[in-house]
Structure formats: structure tokens, C-alpha cells
Design an enzyme around this catalytic site. Structure first.
Site, PDB file in Angstrom:
ATOM      1  N   CYS A   2       0.793  -1.234  -0.093  1.00  0.00           N
ATOM      2  CA  CYS A   2      -0.009  -0.139   0.174  1.00  0.00           C
ATOM      3  C   CYS A   2       0.682   1.150  -0.019  1.00  0.00           C
ATOM      4  O   CYS A   2       1.930   1.293   0.466  1.00  0.00           O
ATOM      5  CB  CYS A   2      -0.820   0.103   1.152  1.00  0.00           C
ATOM      6  SG  CYS A   2      -2.093  -1.313   1.105  1.00  0.00           S
ATOM      7  N   LYS A 561       6.914  -4.151  -3.683  1.00  0.00           N
ATOM      8  CA  LYS A 561       8.343  -4.001  -3.538  1.00  0.00           C
ATOM      9  C   LYS A 561       8.867  -4.159  -2.022  1.00  0.00           C
ATOM     10  O   LYS A 561       9.612  -4.616  -1.839  1.00  0.00           O
ATOM     11  CB  LYS A 561       8.779  -2.651  -4.295  1.00  0.00           C
ATOM     12  CG  LYS A 561      10.084  -2.356  -4.110  1.00  0.00           C
ATOM     13  CD  LYS A 561      10.995  -3.209  -5.051  1.00  0.00           C
ATOM     14  CE  LYS A 561      12.478  -2.971  -5.045  1.00  0.00           C
ATOM     15  NZ  LYS A 561      13.161  -4.297  -5.420  1.00  0.00           N
TER      16      LYS A 561
HETATM   17  C1  F6R Z   1      12.400 -11.045  -4.492  1.00  0.00           C
HETATM   18  C2  F6R Z   1      12.141  -9.890  -3.667  1.00  0.00           C
HETATM   19  C3  F6R Z   1      11.681 -10.151  -2.263  1.00  0.00           C
HETATM   20  C4  F6R Z   1      12.391  -9.202  -1.313  1.00  0.00           C
HETATM   21  C5  F6R Z   1      11.993  -9.627   0.300  1.00  0.00           C
HETATM   22  C6  F6R Z   1      12.534  -8.750   1.245  1.00  0.00           C
HETATM   23  O1  F6R Z   1      12.985 -10.503  -5.701  1.00  0.00           O
HETATM   24  O2  F6R Z   1      12.565  -8.876  -3.952  1.00  0.00           O
HETATM   25  O3  F6R Z   1      11.818 -11.521  -1.843  1.00  0.00           O
HETATM   26  O4  F6R Z   1      13.708  -9.455  -1.264  1.00  0.00           O
HETATM   27  O5  F6R Z   1      10.705  -9.148   0.076  1.00  0.00           O
HETATM   28  O6  F6R Z   1      12.586  -7.413   0.804  1.00  0.00           O
HETATM   29  P1  F6R Z   1      13.719  -6.425   1.680  1.00  0.00           P
HETATM   30  O7  F6R Z   1      14.878  -6.808   1.188  1.00  0.00           O
HETATM   31  O8  F6R Z   1      13.295  -4.861   1.182  1.00  0.00           O
HETATM   32  O9  F6R Z   1      13.661  -6.763   3.167  1.00  0.00           O
END
Ligand code: F6R
Length: 566
Positions: A2, A561
């Protein structure tokens, strides 16, 4: 996930809100909506799907005070009723919310007993009605918000319209919210990216609340006005400028060598004494991360000479978990906002553990909450699938492990970077493999030993952007069951060292004998980080396959993301 953007402007705020929503698009969402004031009435427009369809509906509308939201469905299906903003029953308030309200059912039931009617299945709607209810009791919005703060259990960043006032109220707990200040007026957003058109920003801290007007902002904590430092907002940070490409995922893969060079430059003279002390004094390092960052921790932790343990952040908190004072707890996260990571951090901090946060997003919650922090310097990663951040995380862990001999490792790192550049020049063979996989529904990834950590990441990337079902297996386990699925044309990737790969070769024979199409990918395991060029190939494979299948490469379905819910 969101996203929130809100503004109190001298002129029409709607173009700013739409711009902000677009900037937050990369986070992933299912629906979007806008609410604004028009002659002391709150108008709301919502749409399922992409922001462009919302733009069509609101581009001719005008309002100076408005809130907007992109919703990633959690409580309730993806319907317009469940999209934000949510209006209170008597249309006095409308609000947008990021986060999760754990006790929403109880609040909802008690409000229903008082005659409130609900139109959505969301946890958020109970906040709009609870605020209205509390406001009816006290006649004071700030007081009603404080009452709400006490009653609600969960996480929230909230922006609230009140039909009577040219103000936007806000509240925050365990979800990011930032104030933007500019010539046009004052704004709020969950993501600094949406505030790029503003000049200064102010970060809100836990349990702060208040309101913005067209000219000013007012922050409170437990009834006391709070004053804060305004920071200049860096402009044009997130444009596809360095390498011009049709989508972010491709651009970010092609940036990998440049990012690695940058990180090497930043840290080639070593780390601060504070950081070195952390690593030299720890008896063990515990890495906590999710998804791709977890995979980077699995592989990066191999380079440390002291014992390491690696945990999924979502699995870290258990009743038996003990936090030790001689252990260093390292939290690794591209976004620095992943809720599971932040929850695990809270747990460690509450047990007085020593924490180091490593994140790519400057000023993210993770970097602000850990006692020690390091920035990843992978520059903005926009595509939902993490690629360059994985490489950055691996390199950074490697440099931390070798903190006292970085100058000796430099040549090898530069060699690996050159190899990655070469791989990026020769993408034809990868494109060909993508072409062969276009019609496939399943794939196996096989490896042995620590290479298993690499195929976990390769398989995740393929899965998330191409929707091809892929499974990782230790090569030796194949014949104990999974080989049953192999038939004519089944794709099998085998990843291993250039030498000593007999076990993989025999796995290849076993599957080829049953009709599998195999792809044998090797790297030089004698070189530290020698697998990175190969990982770049897998990232490219995921990209080309997604593109050939017509998938939305930068915004795969159902994904976000930064995963800001548990
Ligand atoms: C895969 C991807 C997710 C993130 C995960 C952790 O391409 O992007 O598996 O790696 O949600 O995200 P962060 O690194 O932002 O804690």
C-alpha cells in the site's frame, strides 16, 4: 504494498496526488483511490487496477485538500468497496491507511452494536468509524485520535480528511510516514519518492500524530507539540537516467557492475572503527532477512570466519529464542521497511541484543532503529524483483567479512565485475534459453552443497516475474522422488562448480535419459564471488522469459516491492 500520498495545497492538489501514486506504483498494488474536499463535502473516486484508469476519472476534478492510496489487498478481496479512502458512516471523515489493525473485528463488532454500518471487509473502515464515534464524544479531533491510538492494536500510517476543515490529520505507528514541505503547500506520504516535487521533508516517529494545513504542519507526541529538523529533498533520484532501458528490471540488471564498483569505492578503505569493533568482538553473527535478502545472507555469511546463523525474519520470533549479548544481530533488507524484518528487530531490541541494520533505502525504518547501520549504496531499486540489491548485499557482506584485508581482495572483485560486464554483453544465449522456456510450465533447479543457496535465488527470480513454477533440489535427492515428474521436454537447470561436478553430471544423465532438456551452468568456485556473473545470467533469463511471455516485468502480479504487512 500500500502507498499513501496526501496534500493541502494553495491550488489544485489532484495532479500532485496522481503523480505521487504513480511514483509509488513500483510497490505493487491492486486498486487505487482519491478523496478530496469540495464545498465541505468529501468526494471519493476509486478504481480497481492501474492508476491510469483512475487518472481518466479524476483529471478534470479539482480540490485543494486531498488524500490518495494504492491498496494491496489483505483484508477482503480486490473490490472498489475495499479500496481506500474509507469514509466514516456519516461521511464526516475519510481516511487512507497503511498497516494492519489486529483487533479490527472487536472494534467493528462494538461499533456495529452502536448502530454503525460497514460497507467493506477491511480493517481500515473500522478506523474511520471509530474516529467518528470518538469525535462525537469529545468534539475534538486530536483528542479523538488519541483515544483511537489507545484502543487500536496494530500498525498504521493514517491520513485523514475531515469535511469541516482544510486540514489533513495524520497518525503513525510502525509504518512509514513523511511530511513534505514545498511552495505549493504541505504534503504527506509513506514514500519519499512521492514527495520529489517538494523541497523539504520531515520524518515522523513512532506514535506521533498531528495535522497539516496549506501553510504549515503540526506534530504532537502525547499532547506535546514536537519540532523537527527539515531535510532537503533530493530531486530526480528515481528516474531511469544512467542506463536508458525499457523497464526497470533490465536497467537494474545492467547497473550491477557499476553498483558493485561504487560499493567497492565506498568501502575500499575499510569500515568505521565502530563497525569493525562489532564484527571483531562478536562471538557469532546472526543474519535475519527475507526473500532475496535472505538468499544473499545465506551466501554472504559463508565468508565470515566466526560462526554464523541465518534466519528468515518471519521465522525468527519463537518462544524459545534467546538473545545473547555477545552475538551480533545483522538485519539485511533492500527496502529497510519489510515488516517481518522490523518485527524481528523489535524482538531483538526488546531483549537488549546488539543490532546492525544494512539497507539500501536511506533513512529507512531499519536504518533508523538499529543501533548501528550501514547503507548498501545500490541506488534506487524500482523493479519489484530484486537483482542489483542482491549483488550489492553479497558484496557488502563479503567486504565486512574481509574488513581487514579489503585491499588484497580488490583485484579479485574488479575481475568479477569485468566478468559480469562480459556476461551482460553476451545475452543472446540467455535469450535463446528464454525462448525455449516460453511454453513450459515447470522447471527444476539442481545443485549440490552451498550452490543450493544460489539456485534458491535463481528459482525465486524466475518464479516471481515469469510465473513459471520452479523447484530447487539437491541433485542427490532427485532420484528419491522428484524424478517422477520428469518427462519429455521437462527443463532442468544444473548449477555447479567448473570442476568436481560428477554428481551433477550423473543427475544430468538421469534426467536426460527420461527426456529432460538440461542447462548445465558452471562458475569458478575457486574465485571468491565467482558465482555473481552466473547469477546475473539467471536474472537476465528471468527478465527475457517474463518479457517473452508478456508479463508485467517490473510489477509482477500479487507482489509488492516492500512487504509492509506480516
Ligand atoms: C524478490 C524480492 C523479495 C524481497 C523480500 C525482502 O525479488 O524482492 O523476496 O527480497 O521481500 O525485501 P527487503 O530486502 O526489502 O527486506
Amino acid at each position: 504494498m500500500c502507498g499513501i500520498v496526501a496534500g493541502a495545497f494553495q491550488d489544485n492538489v489532484i495532479p500532485f496526488l496522481l503523480y505521487g501514486l504513480k511514483q509509488e506504483e513500483y510497490r505493487g498494488y491492486d486498486a487505487c483511490g482519491i478523496g478530496f474536499l469540495e464545498k465541505k463535502e468529501i468526494q471519493i473516486v476509486k478504481k480497481i487496477g492501474r492508476i491510469n484508469s483512475l487518472v481518466e476519472k479524476v483529471q478534470n476534478l479539482k480540490g485543494n485538500i486531498g488524500i490518495a492510496h494504492t491498496r494491496w489487498a489483505t483484508h477482503g478481496k480486490n473490490t472498489e468497496n475495499n479500496a481506500h479512502p474509507h469514509m466514516s458512516m456519516h461521511r464526516i471523515f475519510a481516511l487512507v491507511h497503511n498497516g494492519t489493525i489486529y483487533n479490527y473485528k472487536e472494534i467493528r463488532t462494538s461499533l456495529m452494536q452502536k448502530g454503525y454500518v460497514f460497507y467493506s471487509q477491511t480493517d481500515t473502515e473500522c478506523l474511520a468509524n471509530l474516529l467518528e464515534y470518538e469525535y462525537a464524544l469529545s468534539g475534538n479531533i486530536l483528542e479523538a485520535m488519541q483515544q483511537m491510538q489507545q484502543r487500536v492494536k496494530g500498525t498504521y500510517a493514517l491520513c485523514i480528511l475531515n469535511k469541516e476543515e482544510e486540514r489533513i490529520y495524520f497518525m503513525k505507528k510502525s509504518a512509514p510516514l513523511i511530511i513534505g514541505i514545498g511552495k505549493q503547500g504541505i504534503s504527506l506520504s509513506s514514500d519519499i519518492r512521492a514527495l520529489e516535487q517538494q523541497d523539504f521533508s520531515v520524518d515522523l516517529d513512532e506514535e506521533e500524530y498531528g495535522y497539516i494545513t496549506k501553510e504549515n504542519y503540526f506534530i504532537y507526541n502525547q499532547n506535546q507539540r514536537v519540532t523537527k529538523k527539515e531535510k532537503p529533498i533530493q530531486k530526480n533520484r528515481f528516474q531511469k537516467k544512467e542506463i536508458s532501458m525499457d523497464c526497470y528490471m533490465k536497467k537494474e540488471i545492467f547497473e550491477i557492475p557499476y553498483i558493485l564498483e561504487n560499493i567497492l569505492k565506498k568501502y575500499e578503505n575499510g569500515f568505521s572503527a565502530e563497525i569493525i569493533n562489532l564484527f571483531s568482538q562478536a562471538s557469532k553473527i546472526v543474519f535475519i532477512a527475507s526473500g532475496t535478502s535472505y538468499h544473499a545472507a545465506l551466501i554472504g555469511s559463508q565468508y565470515f570466519s566466526i560462526p554464523t546463523e541465518i534466519y528468515f525474519s518471519s521465522e525468527f520470533i519463537t518462544e524459545e529464542r534467546k538473545i545473547h549479548s555477545d552475538v551480533l544481530y545483522v538485519f539485511l533488507s533492500q527496502s529497510g521497511e519489510t515488516m517481518d524484518v522490523l518485527k524481528a528487530l523489535e524482538f531483538v531490541l526488546s531483549h537488549k541484543g546488539i543490532t546492525l541494520g544494512i539497507a539500501n533505502v536511506e533513512n529507512s525504518t531499519l536504518l533508523r532503529k538499529t543501533q548501528y547501520s550501514l547503507q548498501m549504496h545500490a541506488e534506487a531499486e524500482v523493479a519489484v524483483a530484486s537483482t542489483k540489491a542482491y549483488c550489492a548485499e553479497v558484496l557488502l557482506l563479503y567486504l565486512l567479512a574481509k574488513y581487514d584485508k579489503i585491499s588484497f581482495c580488490k583485484e579479485n572483485i574488479l575481475l568479477i565485475i569485468r566478468e559480469i560486464k562480459e556476461h551482460l554483453k553476451n545475452v543472446e544465449s540467455i535469450e535463446n534459453i528464454a525462448e525455449q522456456l516460453k511454453e513450459k510450465e515447470h522447471a527444476y533447479f539442481l545443485a549440490k552443497g552451498k550452490d543450493y543457496f544460489l539456485i534458491q535465488e535463481a528459482s525465486l527470480k524466475i518464479k516471481e516475474v515469469t510465473y513459471l513454477h520452479s523447484e530447487t533440489l539437491y541433485a542427490g535427492e532427485l532420484k528419491h522422488g522428484p524424478i517422477a515428474l520428469i518427462d519429455e521436454g521437462f527443463p532442468v537447470f544444473l548449477l555447479g562448480n567448473k570442476e568436481n561436478n560428477e554428481a551433477l553430471l550423473s543427475a544430468r544423465e538421469e534426467v536426460e535419459a527420461r527426456g529432460a532438456v538440461t542447462y548445465f551452468m558452471t562458475y569458478d568456485a575457486k574465485q571468491d564471488l565467482g558465482f555473481l556473473p552466473l547469477m546475473t545470467d539467471f536474472f537476465l533469463l528471468a527478465f527475457y522469459l517474463a518479457q517473452k511471455k508478456g508479463c508485467d516485468v517490473d510489477k509482477p502480479r500479487n507482489l509488492a516491492k516492500s512487504v509492509t504487512v506480516e
